[in-house]
Design a protein around this motif. Structure first.
Motif, PDB file in Angstrom:
ATOM      1  N   TYR A   1      -3.392  11.815   0.146  1.00  0.00           N
ATOM      2  CA  TYR A   1      -3.520  12.268   1.527  1.00  0.00           C
ATOM      3  C   TYR A   1      -2.235  11.954   2.294  1.00  0.00           C
ATOM      4  CZ  TYR A   1      -8.618  13.093   1.323  1.00  0.00           C
ATOM      5  OH  TYR A   1      -9.875  13.575   1.036  1.00  0.00           O
ATOM      6  N   SER A   2      -1.846  12.843   3.203  1.00  0.00           N
ATOM      7  CA  SER A   2      -0.706  12.594   4.080  1.00  0.00           C
ATOM      8  C   SER A   2      -1.157  11.708   5.239  1.00  0.00           C
ATOM      9  CB  SER A   2      -0.162  13.913   4.625  1.00  0.00           C
ATOM     10  OG  SER A   2      -1.100  14.494   5.533  1.00  0.00           O
ATOM     11  N   PRO A   3      -0.219  11.149   6.014  1.00  0.00           N
ATOM     12  CA  PRO A   3      -0.627  10.315   7.153  1.00  0.00           C
ATOM     13  C   PRO A   3      -1.562  11.031   8.125  1.00  0.00           C
ATOM     14  CG  PRO A   3       1.691   9.967   6.691  1.00  0.00           C
ATOM     15  CD  PRO A   3       1.250  11.084   5.801  1.00  0.00           C
ATOM     16  N   ILE A   4      -1.245  12.268   8.500  1.00  0.00           N
ATOM     17  CA  ILE A   4      -2.100  12.965   9.464  1.00  0.00           C
ATOM     18  C   ILE A   4      -3.444  13.325   8.835  1.00  0.00           C
ATOM     19  CG2 ILE A   4      -1.175  15.262   8.952  1.00  0.00           C
ATOM     20  CD1 ILE A   4      -2.340  13.852  12.383  1.00  0.00           C
ATOM     21  N   GLU A   5      -3.474  13.593   7.545  1.00  0.00           N
ATOM     22  CA  GLU A   5      -4.755  13.854   6.881  1.00  0.00           C
ATOM     23  C   GLU A   5      -5.630  12.607   6.863  1.00  0.00           C
ATOM     24  OE1 GLU A   5      -3.519  17.405   3.722  1.00  0.00           O
ATOM     25  OE2 GLU A   5      -3.272  15.284   3.163  1.00  0.00           O
ATOM     26  N   ILE A   6      -5.021  11.450   6.659  1.00  0.00           N
ATOM     27  CA  ILE A   6      -5.782  10.195   6.713  1.00  0.00           C
ATOM     28  C   ILE A   6      -6.352   9.994   8.113  1.00  0.00           C
ATOM     29  CG2 ILE A   6      -5.599   7.681   6.579  1.00  0.00           C
ATOM     30  CD1 ILE A   6      -3.455   8.074   4.411  1.00  0.00           C
ATOM     31  N   LEU A   7      -5.523  10.193   9.120  1.00  0.00           N
ATOM     32  CA  LEU A   7      -5.964   9.982  10.499  1.00  0.00           C
ATOM     33  C   LEU A   7      -7.071  10.958  10.885  1.00  0.00           C
ATOM     34  CD1 LEU A   7      -2.417   9.400  11.968  1.00  0.00           C
ATOM     35  CD2 LEU A   7      -4.241   7.689  11.901  1.00  0.00           C
ATOM     36  N   ARG A   8      -6.945  12.212  10.488  1.00  0.00           N
ATOM     37  CA  ARG A   8      -7.976  13.203  10.832  1.00  0.00           C
ATOM     38  C   ARG A   8      -9.263  12.975  10.048  1.00  0.00           C
ATOM     39  NH1 ARG A   8      -3.865  18.435  11.344  1.00  0.00           N
ATOM     40  NH2 ARG A   8      -3.308  18.009  13.535  1.00  0.00           N
ATOM     41  N   TYR A   9      -9.165  12.388   8.884  1.00  0.00           N
ATOM     42  CA  TYR A   9     -10.361  12.051   8.112  1.00  0.00           C
ATOM     43  C   TYR A   9     -11.260  11.119   8.925  1.00  0.00           C
ATOM     44  CZ  TYR A   9     -13.218  10.293   4.227  1.00  0.00           C
ATOM     45  OH  TYR A   9     -14.267   9.947   3.410  1.00  0.00           O
ATOM     46  N   TYR A  10     -10.634  10.214   9.679  1.00  0.00           N
ATOM     47  CA  TYR A  10     -11.409   9.225  10.432  1.00  0.00           C
ATOM     48  C   TYR A  10     -11.613   9.600  11.896  1.00  0.00           C
ATOM     49  CZ  TYR A  10     -10.861   6.165   6.414  1.00  0.00           C
ATOM     50  OH  TYR A  10     -10.919   5.633   5.150  1.00  0.00           O
TER      51      TYR A  10
ATOM     52  N   GLY B   1     -10.224   1.880   3.376  1.00  0.00           N
ATOM     53  CA  GLY B   1     -10.454   3.296   3.100  1.00  0.00           C
ATOM     54  C   GLY B   1      -9.179   4.108   3.188  1.00  0.00           C
ATOM     55  N   SER B   2      -8.313   3.774   4.148  1.00  0.00           N
ATOM     56  CA  SER B   2      -7.044   4.492   4.274  1.00  0.00           C
ATOM     57  C   SER B   2      -6.157   4.246   3.062  1.00  0.00           C
ATOM     58  CB  SER B   2      -6.324   4.079   5.560  1.00  0.00           C
ATOM     59  OG  SER B   2      -5.815   2.754   5.484  1.00  0.00           O
TER      60      SER B   2
ATOM     61  N   TRP C   1       0.826  -1.205   0.000  1.00  0.00           N
ATOM     62  CA  TRP C   1       0.000   0.000   0.000  1.00  0.00           C
ATOM     63  C   TRP C   1       0.864   1.259   0.000  1.00  0.00           C
ATOM     64  CZ3 TRP C   1      -4.436  -1.255   4.031  1.00  0.00           C
ATOM     65  CH2 TRP C   1      -5.294  -2.210   3.461  1.00  0.00           C
ATOM     66  N   PRO C   2       0.266   2.433  -0.309  1.00  0.00           N
ATOM     67  CA  PRO C   2       1.036   3.683  -0.324  1.00  0.00           C
ATOM     68  C   PRO C   2       1.706   3.946   1.028  1.00  0.00           C
ATOM     69  CG  PRO C   2      -1.120   4.012  -1.337  1.00  0.00           C
ATOM     70  CD  PRO C   2      -1.139   2.640  -0.732  1.00  0.00           C
ATOM     71  N   GLU C   3       2.859   4.597   0.989  1.00  0.00           N
ATOM     72  CA  GLU C   3       3.608   4.833   2.228  1.00  0.00           C
ATOM     73  C   GLU C   3       2.798   5.647   3.229  1.00  0.00           C
ATOM     74  OE1 GLU C   3       7.698   6.964   3.780  1.00  0.00           O
ATOM     75  OE2 GLU C   3       7.736   5.816   1.913  1.00  0.00           O
ATOM     76  N   ALA C   4       2.053   6.649   2.766  1.00  0.00           N
ATOM     77  CA  ALA C   4       1.247   7.448   3.692  1.00  0.00           C
ATOM     78  C   ALA C   4       0.218   6.578   4.404  1.00  0.00           C
ATOM     79  CB  ALA C   4       0.558   8.589   2.948  1.00  0.00           C
ATOM     80  N   THR C   5      -0.354   5.618   3.686  1.00  0.00           N
ATOM     81  CA  THR C   5      -1.309   4.691   4.294  1.00  0.00           C
ATOM     82  C   THR C   5      -0.621   3.823   5.338  1.00  0.00           C
ATOM     83  OG1 THR C   5      -2.664   4.626   2.294  1.00  0.00           O
ATOM     84  CG2 THR C   5      -2.879   2.782   3.820  1.00  0.00           C
TER      85      THR C   5
ATOM     86  N   GLN D   1      -8.975   2.762  17.490  1.00  0.00           N
ATOM     87  CA  GLN D   1      -9.538   1.515  16.984  1.00  0.00           C
ATOM     88  C   GLN D   1      -9.797   1.635  15.482  1.00  0.00           C
ATOM     89  OE1 GLN D   1     -12.474   0.146  20.394  1.00  0.00           O
ATOM     90  NE2 GLN D   1     -12.183   2.359  20.434  1.00  0.00           N
ATOM     91  N   TYR D   2      -9.861   0.500  14.812  1.00  0.00           N
ATOM     92  CA  TYR D   2     -10.015   0.493  13.359  1.00  0.00           C
ATOM     93  C   TYR D   2     -10.612  -0.840  12.928  1.00  0.00           C
ATOM     94  CZ  TYR D   2      -5.520  -1.793  14.194  1.00  0.00           C
ATOM     95  OH  TYR D   2      -4.524  -2.603  14.687  1.00  0.00           O
ATOM     96  N   CYS D   3     -11.035  -0.905  11.670  1.00  0.00           N
ATOM     97  CA  CYS D   3     -11.541  -2.154  11.102  1.00  0.00           C
ATOM     98  C   CYS D   3     -11.159  -2.197   9.632  1.00  0.00           C
ATOM     99  CB  CYS D   3     -13.058  -2.265  11.274  1.00  0.00           C
ATOM    100  SG  CYS D   3     -13.997  -1.057  10.309  1.00  0.00           S
ATOM    101  N   ASP D   4     -11.467  -3.293   8.946  1.00  0.00           N
ATOM    102  CA  ASP D   4     -11.030  -3.396   7.554  1.00  0.00           C
ATOM    103  C   ASP D   4     -11.888  -2.559   6.609  1.00  0.00           C
ATOM    104  OD1 ASP D   4     -13.347  -4.905   7.273  1.00  0.00           O
ATOM    105  OD2 ASP D   4     -12.333  -6.759   6.708  1.00  0.00           O
ATOM    106  N   GLY D   5     -13.137  -2.258   6.983  1.00  0.00           N
ATOM    107  CA  GLY D   5     -13.993  -1.449   6.123  1.00  0.00           C
ATOM    108  C   GLY D   5     -14.669  -2.233   5.018  1.00  0.00           C
ATOM    109  N   LYS D   6     -14.436  -3.530   4.969  1.00  0.00           N
ATOM    110  CA  LYS D   6     -15.082  -4.387   3.966  1.00  0.00           C
ATOM    111  C   LYS D   6     -15.973  -5.418   4.644  1.00  0.00           C
ATOM    112  CE  LYS D   6     -14.147  -7.934   0.474  1.00  0.00           C
ATOM    113  NZ  LYS D   6     -14.672  -9.072   1.258  1.00  0.00           N
ATOM    114  N   ASN D   7     -15.355  -6.309   5.411  1.00  0.00           N
ATOM    115  CA  ASN D   7     -16.133  -7.312   6.135  1.00  0.00           C
ATOM    116  C   ASN D   7     -16.787  -6.729   7.382  1.00  0.00           C
ATOM    117  OD1 ASN D   7     -15.383  -9.457   4.366  1.00  0.00           O
ATOM    118  ND2 ASN D   7     -13.388  -9.540   5.371  1.00  0.00           N
TER     119      ASN D   7
END
Length: 423
Positions: free
Chosen positions: A309-318, A300-301, A205-209, A283-289
């Motif tokens: 998206y940058s790492p902090i932008e991904i985290l703030r999105y959620y 989603g990440s 996956w992308p490095e930011a993810t 906490q997190y989940c896969d977003g599919k199952n």
């Protein structure tokens, strides 16, 4: 789901990944030299694809192996995105080890750590057999039981830490909390994070993810450490390997080089909110199952990382705009803390002398590292020793003692100077 042992059959529909095997003794971090290493497809262990031998650092060369197309790991409803291999290791004076279901992805180097037990202390006979469970994105694992992201004192028991400290070890209970038959493992904190990340996300996956997910994994883990969550409930461990309660950790798990390097770079970080002292239980989940409102979804990440998206932008999105990246000031189990600036050719002083002393001791176990004098002056000979160390321990080879290199040298120094590791 495809059978275990699936491998790529058609040459016209195949990518390539890499696998390197690192072999050390369970007594300290001593490399096992001249170990015989065989690689085969899982399920076809008699058809050996590669026969290798470890060098003076206990390592094989990184061999290129077939892997499914990288596109398989970029969408959730694709065929199995990794090939599975079995590694067998034999060495004179050691109990043999076989690890099966080792994941190899396209365009990524998989690092398989093998710990071999000397025969003169081993209490078991025959080969040690390890089967690596599937990645949680591919396998069938129970979803996380929701919890509050910040723990009140009266819920978790007494909070015994006054500040966030990066532990040297965590104790992993390999099962649900109430399973008294499950084994407890002492695991170095950084190795634990690398293991969980390699178990729960795809290294392609992308490095930011990857960074966003690793930060969430570390913050979750440090919340368990800081709040003494399980000890407050009467247990003698730090965290479990159950996805229903915590995060997936797997004994013998293959680690991926890019994940390893990210963890070495940011292992002292965690996620905070204003006016909250404890790390956030992200906490997190896969977003599919499994769907999880208010939590990060792993798939989603990946899509957000692909969109730039940058790492902090991904985290703030959620997790919301108030989340921010914090860092711990104290790291346990090391001789001395990071000096705050890179050490390079021309540097001098006590910190240079300290790193020279540690490298000199490490070179006794790893002779590929040149022996250097601890004169406190960072010259060309010290640079060569640093480069050799970085090459052996999978760090970017720069000859500069930066943050990841400083703490990796400290970790290996502590490992080789101890009589025996906790197991």
């Amino acid at each position: 789901m495809p059978d275990k042992g699936l491998h790529v059959q058609q040459n016209e529909n195949v990518d390539r990944g890499r696998l390197q095997v690192n072999v050390t003794s369970t007594l300290g971090l001593q490399p096992v030299v001249n170990a015989r290493v065989g690689i085969a497809y899982t399920g076809e262990s008699q058809r050996v694809l590669e026969e290798l031998q470890t060098d003076s650092s206990g390592q094989t060369e990184a061999v290129t192996l077939d892997a499914p197309p990288i596109e398989y790991s970029q969408e959730p409803d694709r065929p199995q995105p990794f090939s599975e291999y079995t590694v067998t290791v034999q060495a004179e004076g050691y109990r043999s080890v076989e690890v099966s279901a080792i994941d190899v992805f396209a365009n990524v180097t998989a690092l398989q750590e093998i710990r071999m037990e000397p025969l003169d202390i081993s209490q078991k006979e025959g080969t040690e057999n390890i089967v690596v469970p599937p990645n949680t994105l591919w396998g069938d694992f129970p979803p996380k039981i929701p919890e509050d992201e910040v723990k009140p004192v009266n819920e978790s028991g007494e909070i015994v830490l006054s500040r966030v400290v990066i532990p040297e070890y965590v104790i992993v209970h390999d099962g649900p909390p109430t399973d008294t038959r499950a084994q407890d493992y002492y695991v170095r904190y950084r190795d634990y994070i690398k293991n969980v990340a390699s178990s729960e996300i795809y290294s392609t996956w992308p490095e930011a993810t990857l960074r966003a997910n690793i930060l969430a994994i570390m913050s979750f883990s440090l919340n368990r450490v800081y709040t003494e969550w399980y000890r407050g409930k009467g247990y003698d461990f730090t965290i479990t390997s159950s996805t229903a309660y915590d995060q997936k950790w797997s004994f013998g798990r293959t680690i991926f080089s890019n994940i390893s390097r990210i963890v070495d770079e940011i292992f002292n970080h965690y996620l905070s909110r204003p006016n909250v002292q404890q790390p956030i239980l992200t906490q997190y989940c896969d977003g599919k199952n499994v769907t999880c409102s208010g939590w990060m979804t792993q798939w989603g990440s990946r899509y957000l990382g692909e969109q730039g998206y940058s790492p902090i932008e991904i985290l703030r999105y959620y997790y919301g705009s108030s989340i921010y990246i914090n860092s711990a000031e104290e790291i346990a189990g090391i001789p001395s803390s990071w000096p705050g600036a890179d050490l390079t050719v021309g540097s001098s002083g006590t910190k240079v002398r300290q790193i020279q002393q540690q490298l000199a001791r490490i070179s006794q176990a790893y002779p590929a590292i040149p022996t250097i004098a601890a004169d406190g002056i960072f010259g060309e000979r010290t640079r060569e020793a640093v480069e050799a160390f970085q090459r052996i321990f999978d760090l970017p080879v720069s000859g500069v003692v930066d943050f990841p290199t400083w703490y990796k040298i400290s970790q290996i120094y502590v490992g080789v100077t101890r009589i025996a590791e906790l197991n």
